[in-house]
Design a protein around this motif. Structure first.
Motif, PDB file in Angstrom:
ATOM      1  N   LEU A 305       0.827  -1.207   0.000  1.00  0.00           N
ATOM      2  CA  LEU A 305       0.000   0.000   0.000  1.00  0.00           C
ATOM      3  C   LEU A 305       0.863   1.260   0.000  1.00  0.00           C
ATOM      4  O   LEU A 305       0.515   2.266  -0.627  1.00  0.00           O
ATOM      5  CB  LEU A 305      -0.936  -0.003   1.214  1.00  0.00           C
ATOM      6  CG  LEU A 305      -1.946   1.136   1.313  1.00  0.00           C
ATOM      7  CD1 LEU A 305      -2.829   1.207   0.074  1.00  0.00           C
ATOM      8  CD2 LEU A 305      -2.801   0.991   2.571  1.00  0.00           C
ATOM      9  N   GLY A 306       2.011   1.186   0.681  1.00  0.00           N
ATOM     10  CA  GLY A 306       2.921   2.328   0.703  1.00  0.00           C
ATOM     11  C   GLY A 306       3.427   2.688  -0.680  1.00  0.00           C
ATOM     12  O   GLY A 306       3.584   3.877  -1.008  1.00  0.00           O
ATOM     13  N   THR A 307       3.685   1.680  -1.512  1.00  0.00           N
ATOM     14  CA  THR A 307       4.164   1.921  -2.876  1.00  0.00           C
ATOM     15  C   THR A 307       3.085   2.607  -3.709  1.00  0.00           C
ATOM     16  O   THR A 307       3.359   3.575  -4.441  1.00  0.00           O
ATOM     17  CB  THR A 307       4.563   0.586  -3.545  1.00  0.00           C
ATOM     18  OG1 THR A 307       5.364  -0.184  -2.657  1.00  0.00           O
ATOM     19  CG2 THR A 307       5.340   0.835  -4.823  1.00  0.00           C
ATOM     20  N   LEU A 312       0.796   7.602  -6.093  1.00  0.00           N
ATOM     21  CA  LEU A 312      -0.413   8.420  -6.203  1.00  0.00           C
ATOM     22  C   LEU A 312      -0.138   9.859  -5.757  1.00  0.00           C
ATOM     23  O   LEU A 312      -0.531  10.819  -6.423  1.00  0.00           O
ATOM     24  CB  LEU A 312      -1.511   7.771  -5.353  1.00  0.00           C
ATOM     25  CG  LEU A 312      -2.938   8.289  -5.513  1.00  0.00           C
ATOM     26  CD1 LEU A 312      -3.930   7.133  -5.323  1.00  0.00           C
ATOM     27  CD2 LEU A 312      -3.242   9.363  -4.486  1.00  0.00           C
ATOM     28  N   ILE A 313       0.578  10.015  -4.647  1.00  0.00           N
ATOM     29  CA  ILE A 313       0.907  11.353  -4.144  1.00  0.00           C
ATOM     30  C   ILE A 313       1.865  12.062  -5.101  1.00  0.00           C
ATOM     31  O   ILE A 313       1.749  13.279  -5.333  1.00  0.00           O
ATOM     32  CB  ILE A 313       1.506  11.252  -2.723  1.00  0.00           C
ATOM     33  CG1 ILE A 313       0.422  10.814  -1.733  1.00  0.00           C
ATOM     34  CG2 ILE A 313       2.117  12.585  -2.287  1.00  0.00           C
ATOM     35  CD1 ILE A 313       0.940  10.430  -0.371  1.00  0.00           C
ATOM     36  N   LEU A 327      -4.911   5.389 -10.968  1.00  0.00           N
ATOM     37  CA  LEU A 327      -4.224   4.579  -9.958  1.00  0.00           C
ATOM     38  C   LEU A 327      -5.183   4.135  -8.863  1.00  0.00           C
ATOM     39  O   LEU A 327      -5.104   3.001  -8.373  1.00  0.00           O
ATOM     40  CB  LEU A 327      -3.070   5.373  -9.338  1.00  0.00           C
ATOM     41  CG  LEU A 327      -1.791   5.493 -10.164  1.00  0.00           C
ATOM     42  CD1 LEU A 327      -0.839   6.506  -9.538  1.00  0.00           C
ATOM     43  CD2 LEU A 327      -1.088   4.140 -10.290  1.00  0.00           C
ATOM     44  N   PHE A 328      -6.098   5.032  -8.471  1.00  0.00           N
ATOM     45  CA  PHE A 328      -7.070   4.684  -7.436  1.00  0.00           C
ATOM     46  C   PHE A 328      -7.933   3.499  -7.891  1.00  0.00           C
ATOM     47  O   PHE A 328      -8.189   2.567  -7.113  1.00  0.00           O
ATOM     48  CB  PHE A 328      -7.947   5.889  -7.112  1.00  0.00           C
ATOM     49  CG  PHE A 328      -8.871   5.663  -5.945  1.00  0.00           C
ATOM     50  CD1 PHE A 328      -8.431   5.889  -4.655  1.00  0.00           C
ATOM     51  CD2 PHE A 328     -10.170   5.211  -6.139  1.00  0.00           C
ATOM     52  CE1 PHE A 328      -9.271   5.673  -3.562  1.00  0.00           C
ATOM     53  CE2 PHE A 328     -11.014   4.988  -5.062  1.00  0.00           C
ATOM     54  CZ  PHE A 328     -10.565   5.223  -3.774  1.00  0.00           C
ATOM     55  N   LEU A 344      -6.159  11.249   1.173  1.00  0.00           N
ATOM     56  CA  LEU A 344      -5.528  12.571   1.231  1.00  0.00           C
ATOM     57  C   LEU A 344      -4.912  12.926  -0.115  1.00  0.00           C
ATOM     58  O   LEU A 344      -5.024  14.054  -0.591  1.00  0.00           O
ATOM     59  CB  LEU A 344      -4.447  12.600   2.321  1.00  0.00           C
ATOM     60  CG  LEU A 344      -4.902  12.840   3.759  1.00  0.00           C
ATOM     61  CD1 LEU A 344      -3.713  12.757   4.709  1.00  0.00           C
ATOM     62  CD2 LEU A 344      -5.587  14.195   3.894  1.00  0.00           C
ATOM     63  N   GLY A 345      -4.242  11.941  -0.739  1.00  0.00           N
ATOM     64  CA  GLY A 345      -3.629  12.162  -2.046  1.00  0.00           C
ATOM     65  C   GLY A 345      -4.660  12.465  -3.116  1.00  0.00           C
ATOM     66  O   GLY A 345      -4.473  13.370  -3.945  1.00  0.00           O
TER      67      GLY A 345
END
Length: 610
Positions: A305-307, A312-313, A327-328, A344-345
């Motif tokens: 998920l971090g990747t 995304l950010i 991406l979402f 948030l992103g």
């Protein structure tokens, strides 16, 4: 026929390709108790390592039938099995059903809670173990101190440290490493470094914990210095160490150094790690090289998920809004559940692209994923509405939201007022911010600017005086350019650089071309009570313009000029840089404290919506 049935059944010959797994009770009967007991433990270990819950449950059932569940070592392995399968409450059930609890049993349950994000239970059971007059060991101490680090309970961690010293474990490399990590996460870098320096032996965990601590609290130079020392000791650093150091390079926008560390990751086969991949994506995105960030994302074989969030950010910061939305959707197809950072992103991307309806949709969608909007999400929503000029709707959101307005939420409304010239609402919002009490230096400046824009010069002066009285210094506006391994920083009106004369000469030449192309300075962005000529001079030599001029006399024409800035680019500079790119034919990439702007042929990637 009857005689044939009475004969004992003969087992058919076994093929070499077929393996029969016998249940534990059969093993106990045929192999004897001790051998069957060992075989059961080995099977449990195998299922734990493979995290095979269905087979583990079947094996647990056989263990209950055979009566082995009361044995401490079997209970120990069962607790570990459910812990690795992320079922810590089942681990606790096994623990309480075990009649005779050894140190290993306590170690297993405390570790299970610590590894499954239940730090309060881990500390509670550590306390219970001490009440049973059992002595912690080098397996239990790290789990307890890790839990203190997660909770930020340096007081409890300090007490555990005392027990470590009393029991003679302060020289143990695993215990010492966990203490370093705990103190670093709790923010006491001084004690963390003292423990680190006094360790007779250090491993990759102790080095990584100390480096991570410096990284978290902005001690970037010390983090890099320690990383260099680690390499000099021939330490085999891991992906966590690399991730921390790459994060330093990203936050300091040290692109060249980041590239060198990326090369080291490739040599040591860590570039495929999801943790390293996430940090590399952030590095290249924050340094303005979004193309390489995309490449890294595509090359990471297993994306956590971090990747996904990092990519995304990155897209949101570079105004690649459609890619953010793609991406979402793609995350869902990979079975990845978005978290509060993901939203948030997405909200950030919608805000900076003016996608009001989509932003509202995603804000409501959060609740379907069980995520309760926090202050940051409300701040993003207010920012979305404020930038779009829907200031009254933004005020309604603030009045109706279930949480008290924070500095960031009111700051977002102030920004919207500033963009759309609503000086009356800006001054009213500034009054509300002052009622909150303590605030950051940046907010003091924002309030002062709001009063100045409304012509309330006396209130603006009071806001700045209060900042001085509190002993808080306003953050100096800086812009910098990296050349090789050296960073060249500039302030507004700077005359300290060795090539100052060339820089100002380049600006003069460029200024004449810009004026012929139609550029007219907008001095309304100079929020000081001075005359027009002085305002024109002040805005002409803002730090980002000096950095761009330096880039033009330093880099070859085909190389993009990348400028980093710690504050928001003013409106006039944004217009001026568009003219600079058109008149010079250069690609200019500017990162301010909000986002990236890519200027090319007189146009900006933000579409003038920022």
């Amino acid at each position: 026929m009857l005689q044939a049935l009475k004969k004992p059944l003969q087992s058919p010959p076994l093929s070499s390709n077929i393996r029969v797994v016998k249940p534990p009770e059969t093993l106990l009967n045929q192999l004897g108790f001790e051998q069957g007991y060992r075989q059961t433990c080995n099977l449990l270990l195998s299922q734990t390592q493979s995290r095979s819950l269905p087979k583990g449950l079947q094996l647990h059932a056989h263990i209950i039938k055979s009566g082995l569940q009361t044995l401490p070592l079997v209970s120990h392995h069962l607790i570990n099995l459910y812990s690795k399968c992320q079922l810590p409450l089942l681990s606790r059930q096994i623990f309480h059903e075990t009649p005779r609890k050894l140190a290993t049993t306590w170690s297993s349950i405390i570790s299970s809670f610590a590894q499954n994000e239940l730090p309060c239970l881990a500390i509670e059971y550590f306390r219970r173990m001490l009440g049973e007059r059992l002595h912690p060991d080098d397996h239990i101490f790290p789990s307890a101190t890790k839990s203190c680090g997660i909770l930020g309970r340096i007081d409890v961690g300090g007490s555990i440290h005392c027990i470590v010293v009393k029991t003679g474990y302060e020289g143990d490399v695993f215990v010492g490493s966990s203490l370093v990590d705990m103190y670093a996460k709790c923010g006491d870098l001084k004690i963390a470094r003292k423990v680190f320096d006094e360790m007779p032996e250090r491993n990759v965990v102790s080095w990584s914990g100390m480096i991570y601590g410096y990284t978290q609290f902005g001690e970037d130079e010390e983090a890099l210095r320690l990383f260099k020392q680690a390499l000099c000791t021939d330490l085999k650093v891991n992906d966590f160490t690399f991730s921390s150091v790459i994060r330093v390079c990203a936050d300091s926008t040290l692109l060249e150094l980041g590239k060198q560390i990326h090369g080291l990751c490739v040599k040591t086969n860590f570039e495929l790690s999801s943790f390293v991949g996430s940090s590399l994506i952030s590095l290249y995105a924050k340094c303005g090289v979004i193309e390489t960030a995309y490449q890294v994302f595509e090359e990471v074989p297993v994306r956590n998920l971090g990747t996904w969030n990092a990519m995304l950010i990155a897209c949101a910061q570079h105004a690649h809004t459609n890619k953010v939305l793609d991406l979402f959707k793609e995350m869902g197809s990979f079975g990845m559940k978005p978290n509060f950072i993901t939203f948030l992103g997405v909200l950030y991307a919608c805000s900076h692209a003016g996608l009001v309806e989509k932003g509202k949709y995603f804000f409501e969608l959060m609740k379907e994923y069980g995520i309760e909007p926090g202050p940051q999400h409300y701040s993003s929503l207010v920012d979305l509405l404020g930038r779009a000029g829907k200031l009254q709707e933004a005020v309604s959101i603030i009045e109706e939201m279930p949480i008290a307005p924070t500095e960031s939420i009111l700051g977002a409304l102030l920004t919207g007022c500033r963009i759309h010239g609503n000086t009356e609402l800006a001054a009213y919002t500034a009054d509300k911010v002052i009622e909150l009490g303590s605030m950051s230096s940046g907010m003091h400046v924002l309030i002062s600017n709001a009063y100045a824009a409304a012509g309330r010069w006396e209130d603006a002066a009071k806001a700045r005086k209060k900042l001085r009285d509190l002993g808080v210094k306003k953050e100096t506006g800086l812009s910098w350019v990296e050349v090789g391994n050296r960073v060249h920083a500039f302030t507004s009106g700077d005359v300290c650089h060795l090539r100052t004369k060339e820089i100002y000469q380049k600006l003069e030449e460029l200024g004449e071309e810009m004026e012929r192309a139609g550029y007219v300075a907008d001095t309304s962005f100079v929020l000081q009570d001075v005359d027009g000529i002085e305002k024109s001079q002040k805005i002409r030599y803002h730090s980002e313009r000096l950095a761009i001029a330096f880039g033009m006399i330093t880099f070859p024409p085909d190389r993009p000029i990348r400028v980093m800035k710690n504050l928001r680019v003013c409106g006039d500079c944004h217009t001026a840089i568009k003219f600079m790119s058109k008149c010079s034919g250069r690609v200019i990439i500017v990162r301010d404290n909000n986002r990236f702007h890519r200027f090319e042929d007189g146009k900006c990637s933000c579409g003038d919506y920022w």
